[in-house]
Design a protein around this motif. Structure first.
Motif, mmCIF file in Angstrom:
data_model
loop_
_atom_site.group_PDB
_atom_site.id
_atom_site.type_symbol
_atom_site.label_atom_id
_atom_site.label_comp_id
_atom_site.label_asym_id
_atom_site.label_seq_id
_atom_site.Cartn_x
_atom_site.Cartn_y
_atom_site.Cartn_z
ATOM 1 N N MET A 1 0.825 -1.208 0.000
ATOM 2 C CA MET A 1 0.000 0.000 0.000
ATOM 3 C C MET A 1 0.859 1.258 0.000
ATOM 4 O O MET A 1 0.555 2.231 -0.680
ATOM 5 N N LYS A 2 1.945 1.227 0.755
ATOM 6 C CA LYS A 2 2.856 2.368 0.788
ATOM 7 C C LYS A 2 3.479 2.594 -0.587
ATOM 8 O O LYS A 2 3.577 3.725 -1.062
ATOM 9 N N GLY A 3 3.889 1.509 -1.250
ATOM 10 C CA GLY A 3 4.465 1.616 -2.586
ATOM 11 C C GLY A 3 3.475 2.160 -3.601
ATOM 12 O O GLY A 3 3.823 3.004 -4.432
ATOM 13 N N ILE A 4 2.246 1.683 -3.529
ATOM 14 C CA ILE A 4 1.210 2.160 -4.451
ATOM 15 C C ILE A 4 0.948 3.643 -4.225
ATOM 16 O O ILE A 4 0.898 4.435 -5.173
ATOM 17 N N ALA B 1 4.024 10.417 -9.227
ATOM 18 C CA ALA B 1 3.645 10.674 -10.615
ATOM 19 C C ALA B 1 2.584 11.765 -10.715
ATOM 20 O O ALA B 1 2.234 12.181 -11.820
ATOM 21 N N ASP B 2 2.063 12.210 -9.564
ATOM 22 C CA ASP B 2 0.991 13.199 -9.524
ATOM 23 C C ASP B 2 -0.099 12.821 -10.526
ATOM 24 O O ASP B 2 -0.470 13.590 -11.406
ATOM 25 N N MET B 3 -0.587 11.595 -10.383
ATOM 26 C CA MET B 3 -1.513 11.031 -11.359
ATOM 27 C C MET B 3 -2.841 11.785 -11.413
ATOM 28 O O MET B 3 -3.415 12.109 -10.385
ATOM 29 N N ASN C 1 -7.501 9.755 -14.874
ATOM 30 C CA ASN C 1 -7.395 8.743 -15.933
ATOM 31 C C ASN C 1 -6.163 7.865 -15.720
ATOM 32 O O ASN C 1 -6.222 6.641 -15.869
ATOM 33 N N GLN C 2 -5.035 8.488 -15.382
ATOM 34 C CA GLN C 2 -3.818 7.730 -15.097
ATOM 35 C C GLN C 2 -4.022 6.826 -13.883
ATOM 36 O O GLN C 2 -3.565 5.684 -13.871
ATOM 37 N N LEU C 3 -4.708 7.355 -12.882
ATOM 38 C CA LEU C 3 -4.974 6.592 -11.668
ATOM 39 C C LEU C 3 -5.782 5.343 -11.977
ATOM 40 O O LEU C 3 -5.438 4.249 -11.522
ATOM 41 N N GLU C 4 -6.831 5.488 -12.772
ATOM 42 C CA GLU C 4 -7.671 4.334 -13.111
ATOM 43 C C GLU C 4 -6.882 3.288 -13.884
ATOM 44 O O GLU C 4 -6.995 2.088 -13.623
ATOM 45 N N ALA C 5 -6.052 3.743 -14.833
ATOM 46 C CA ALA C 5 -5.229 2.800 -15.603
ATOM 47 C C ALA C 5 -4.221 2.091 -14.688
ATOM 48 O O ALA C 5 -4.020 0.869 -14.786
ATOM 49 N N ILE D 1 -1.786 16.371 -0.697
ATOM 50 C CA ILE D 1 -0.529 15.627 -0.811
ATOM 51 C C ILE D 1 0.413 16.334 -1.779
ATOM 52 O O ILE D 1 1.605 16.481 -1.519
ATOM 53 N N ARG D 2 -0.118 16.812 -2.891
ATOM 54 C CA ARG D 2 0.712 17.517 -3.869
ATOM 55 C C ARG D 2 1.320 18.781 -3.254
ATOM 56 O O ARG D 2 2.499 19.061 -3.432
ATOM 57 N N GLU D 3 0.518 19.552 -2.527
ATOM 58 C CA GLU D 3 1.028 20.760 -1.868
ATOM 59 C C GLU D 3 2.120 20.420 -0.863
ATOM 60 O O GLU D 3 3.131 21.115 -0.783
#
Length: 193
Positions: A54-57, A64-66, A69-73, A104-106
């Motif tokens: 879970m930590k790795g995911i 990658a700041d997904m 759409n990237q997240l779903e893929a 998280i991004r901030e």
């Protein structure tokens, strides 16, 4: 064990705890605390690989700041992977990321900034006096120093920026061979970390 690790409420709590520890820098969130509060019926030996997964995911998604759409893929690929996650876990992760992405991004952006101000910049051009190859001796070298942050606290420098100068045509080409270094006064060391 799979059924015990499947609960969406517990997984959501685990992701929140991982975010607190990994991205927000809140001390005291340990592996044992997360297990005892969220998965008390699961042994530490069984919990560790799940926590690492879970930590790795979460780190992959954040680094990658997904976008969604990237997240779903990404999550779909994780569900199809041997030893991956279940579709229920993917749904919880997706919901978590949608509600925590901005924060998280901030946090990551703030952690990656040295400081918002350039205090000073100095540079000079020197000639190389030593080199492995004799043809490189007396080659111009630009040395830059940047002082970032409050005066006297941290100094970051770039050294050995190799400069090729053709004085006749007034052409200047810079090939960047950067070596970063950091120096600071010992009493101010804590402010640089």
């Amino acid at each position: 064990m799979a059924a015990e690790l499947e609960g969406s409420k517990c997984l959501s709590g685990l992701l929140s705890g991982l975010a607190q520890d990994t991205f927000y820098g809140h001390p005291g969130i340990t592996e044992e605390l997360l297990r005892s509060q969220l998965y008390p019926e699961v042994s530490l030996e069984e919990f560790r690989p799940f926590l690492a997964k879970m930590k790795g995911i979460l780190k992959s998604i954040a680094s990658a700041d997904m976008d969604f759409n990237q997240l779903e893929a990404f999550l779909t690929a994780q569900t199809k992977k041997q030893g991956g996650i279940t579709s229920e876990q993917a749904a919880v992760i997706s919901k978590f990321w949608k509600s925590h992405k901005t924060k998280i991004r901030e946090s990551l952006m703030n952690q990656s900034c040295w400081d918002r101000g350039l205090r000073s910049l100095s540079w000079r051009v020197d000639g190389k006096s030593q080199s492995r190859h004799s043809a490189q001796i007396h080659t111009p070298v630009a040395i830059m120093e940047l002082e970032i942050g409050k005066s006297g606290q941290c100094r970051y420098g770039m050294a050995f920026l190799e400069v090729s100068l053709n004085w006749q045509s007034r052409d200047c080409q810079i090939r960047l061979l950067m070596t970063w270094y950091m120096s600071f006064s010992e009493e101010k060391a804590a402010t640089c970390n």
